[in-house]
Design an enzyme around this catalytic site. Structure first.
Site, short mmCIF file in Angstrom:
data_model
loop_
_atom_site.label_atom_id
_atom_site.label_comp_id
_atom_site.label_asym_id
_atom_site.label_seq_id
_atom_site.Cartn_x
_atom_site.Cartn_y
_atom_site.Cartn_z
N ASN A 89 24.38 76.37 95.69
CA ASN A 89 25.73 76.02 96.14
C ASN A 89 25.67 74.97 97.23
O ASN A 89 25.07 73.91 96.99
CB ASN A 89 26.61 77.24 96.42
CG ASN A 89 26.12 78.26 97.40
OD1 ASN A 89 25.08 78.88 97.21
ND2 ASN A 89 26.85 78.50 98.46
N ASP A 90 26.23 75.18 98.40
CA ASP A 90 26.52 74.10 99.35
C ASP A 90 25.33 73.19 99.69
O ASP A 90 24.21 73.68 99.91
CB ASP A 90 26.97 74.68 100.69
CG ASP A 90 27.92 75.85 100.55
OD1 ASP A 90 28.42 76.09 99.46
OD2 ASP A 90 28.14 76.53 101.57
N PRO A 91 25.59 71.88 99.87
CA PRO A 91 24.59 71.00 100.50
C PRO A 91 24.50 71.34 101.99
O PRO A 91 25.50 71.66 102.62
CB PRO A 91 25.18 69.60 100.31
CG PRO A 91 26.65 69.79 100.16
CD PRO A 91 26.83 71.16 99.54
N SER B 140 25.05 78.35 105.35
CA SER B 140 25.15 76.89 105.51
C SER B 140 25.03 76.40 106.94
O SER B 140 25.33 77.12 107.90
CB SER B 140 26.48 76.41 104.92
OG SER B 140 26.36 76.41 103.52
#
Ligand code: DQQ
Length: 475
Positions: free
Chosen positions: A26-28, A88
């Site tokens: 998922n997230d960078p 994140s």
């Protein structure tokens, strides 16, 4: 790390977008150019193609398109502050040393990591967490995803959050040394945003704030306990530790299919953003495919004269083009034969400038099968100035029903629609008039779903120019 054969065999796996070798992404996170090389960390479950027990994956690139997969950068430390997940966060350059901030769970706390070998490996700070709990007495909907920057001698951090019953909020902290953090106040709350038709949920994830021209831009990913909404950006003024918003817009009109983005400044001074494009096929289909989640193309953000951010794909993408096809100044009527009938591709870039002339609707069918069983439509409606992308006929598979996405107000620019379209098997990204973006997913089942058609309805269109290129794989 090699891509497993069964994952490689999936013809819907994108070829020039970044993905991990297999399993879930998922997230960078922690985007940074360090000693000339681009580092991309990302939320990753290395054991299967579903979210869970999140690690930080890591990849390295010279051009943001060709990536080398590196070892997992951080995994949850059993019994530690990130024992349930390394969530994140960001990377900063602290006087020549890279420093990482991230959220550890459970509960959500803020942690730090450093590197003594130019980001080849990360070492978690032994004194973690650096922020062990939210401000006292606050009833929050979440407390995560630190964004850190420095002003003079002071370090600042904003943390994604929300006040129960009131809406989203971004909490501001400051620190003299990156280790000791003091809560200041919310830098932005739902109460200070005139959101119009937009719903902003009750939790703002993955926030960022940075200068854009002579203003600032804030973006966050709005959600509630039921799931994601979309990413919005706000332009405005940041003064005395408070952000005063002026305009608010969706960052990508594909809604949750472009989520939790992060931008960074590269050595050339470019502000470049990547976002996570989630899957839209069933979880069963994702598990079967052995991979889930793809990164958007890197987008450059630049201030425009109207004060809004402009978005464009990075110029490096031009290096992937081959087999060009060009046409110019063609009139297309509703009964003309398809100008693009010689094209067959599910991996291409298309750039066009089209004047509607008198057509009420015009657009493209992409990934279209010869007999019309499967196709994705991109339509512009001239009178209502709407742009619609419809993937409800993209796939015959029941596991991929598709959806309809819309840009509700997209005025022509100089009388024309300026469009850049990137198709990469199961993802389509559209850039319109230099400022509006729309990302969608599609899962054709037929290996003949490769057609591209330009159409006009209820009147002619004038194609000022149209360029098409096949795209070489990168990834
Ligand atoms: N994903 C992370 C969180 C963040 C969310 C967990 C957004 O840190 O809020 O994987 O997609």
């Amino acid at each position: 790390m090699a891509v497993p054969e069964n994952v490689k065999a999936d013809r819907l796996r994108p070829g020039y977008h970044f993905l991990p070798p297999a399993n879930w992404m998922n997230d960078p996170n922690g985007l940074i150019q360090w000693k000339g090389q681009y580092h991309l960390f990302y939320q990753h479950n290395p054991t299967q193609a579903t979210w869970g027990r999140i690690h930080w994956g890591h990849a390295l690139s010279q051009d943001l398109l060709h990536w080398q997969h590196l070892d997992i950068a951080m995994e949850p430390t059993p019994g530690g502050p990130d024992g349930d997940g390394v969530w994140s966060g960001c990377a900063v350059n602290a006087g020549g040393k890279p420093v990482i901030f991230y959220t550890g769970v459970n509960p959500e706390v803020q942690c730090m990591a450093t590197s003594s070998d130019d980001l080849k490996t990360l070492e978690k700070y032994p004194g973690n967490p650096v922020i062990p709990h939210p401000p006292a007495e606050m009833k929050l909907t979440g407390f995560r995803d630190p964004c850190v920057w420095r002003e003079g001698k002071t370090w600042y951090m904003i943390i994604g959050s929300g006040f129960e019953g009131q809406g989203g909020a971004l909490l501001l902290y400051s620190s003299p040394d990156k280790v000791h953090w003091v809560y200041r106040h919310p830098v932005l709350t739902a109460g200070s945003v005139a959101a119009g038709d937009l719903s902003l949920g009750n939790m703002w994830e993955c926030p960022q704030m940075f200068p854009l021209g002579d203003q600032h831009l804030v973006h966050f990913s709005a959600c509630d306990q039921h799931g994601p909404y979309y990413v919005v950006y706000l332009t405005g003024v940041y003064r005395q530790e408070t952000f005063y918003p002026q305009r608010i817009l969706k960052l990508d009109y594909g809604d949750e299919f472009f989520y939790a983005p992060q931008a960074f400044l590269d050595d050339r001074g470019r502000r470049i953003m990547l976002g996570w494009c989630r899957e839209e096929r069933s979880q069963e289909a994702q598990l079967q495919a052995g991979w889930a989640g793809v990164m958007s193309l890197p987008r450059q953000i630049e201030p425009r004269p109207d004060g809004l951010p402009g978005f464009s794909p990075i110029e490096e993408l031009q290096g992937l083009r081959e087999q060009p096809f060009h046409l110019a100044n063609e009139r297309l009527t509703p009964t003309s034969t398809n100008l693009l009938k010689s094209i067959r591709s599910d991996s291409f870039e298309l750039q066009a400038v089209i004047e509607p002339a008198v057509a009420e609707e015009f657009g493209f069918k992409i990934c279209a099968s010869p007999h019309g069983e499967e196709f994705t439509v991109l339509s512009y409606f001239t009178a209502s100035r709407r742009l619609v992308v419809d993937t409800t006929h993209a796939s015959l598979a029941a596991q991929a029903p598709g959806s309809v996405h819309e840009i509700p107000s997209l005025p022509l620019d100089g009388g024309a629609l300026h469009l850049r379209l990137f198709v990469d098997r199961s993802i389509v990204e559209v850039y319109l008039n230099g400022w509006a973006c729309l990302t969608a997913r599609m899962y054709p089942t037929l290996n003949t779903s490769l057609g591209v058609e330009l159409f006009a309805k209820d009147g002619d269109i004038q194609v000022k120019s149209l360029d098409f290129w096949q795209m070489k794989p990168a990834g």
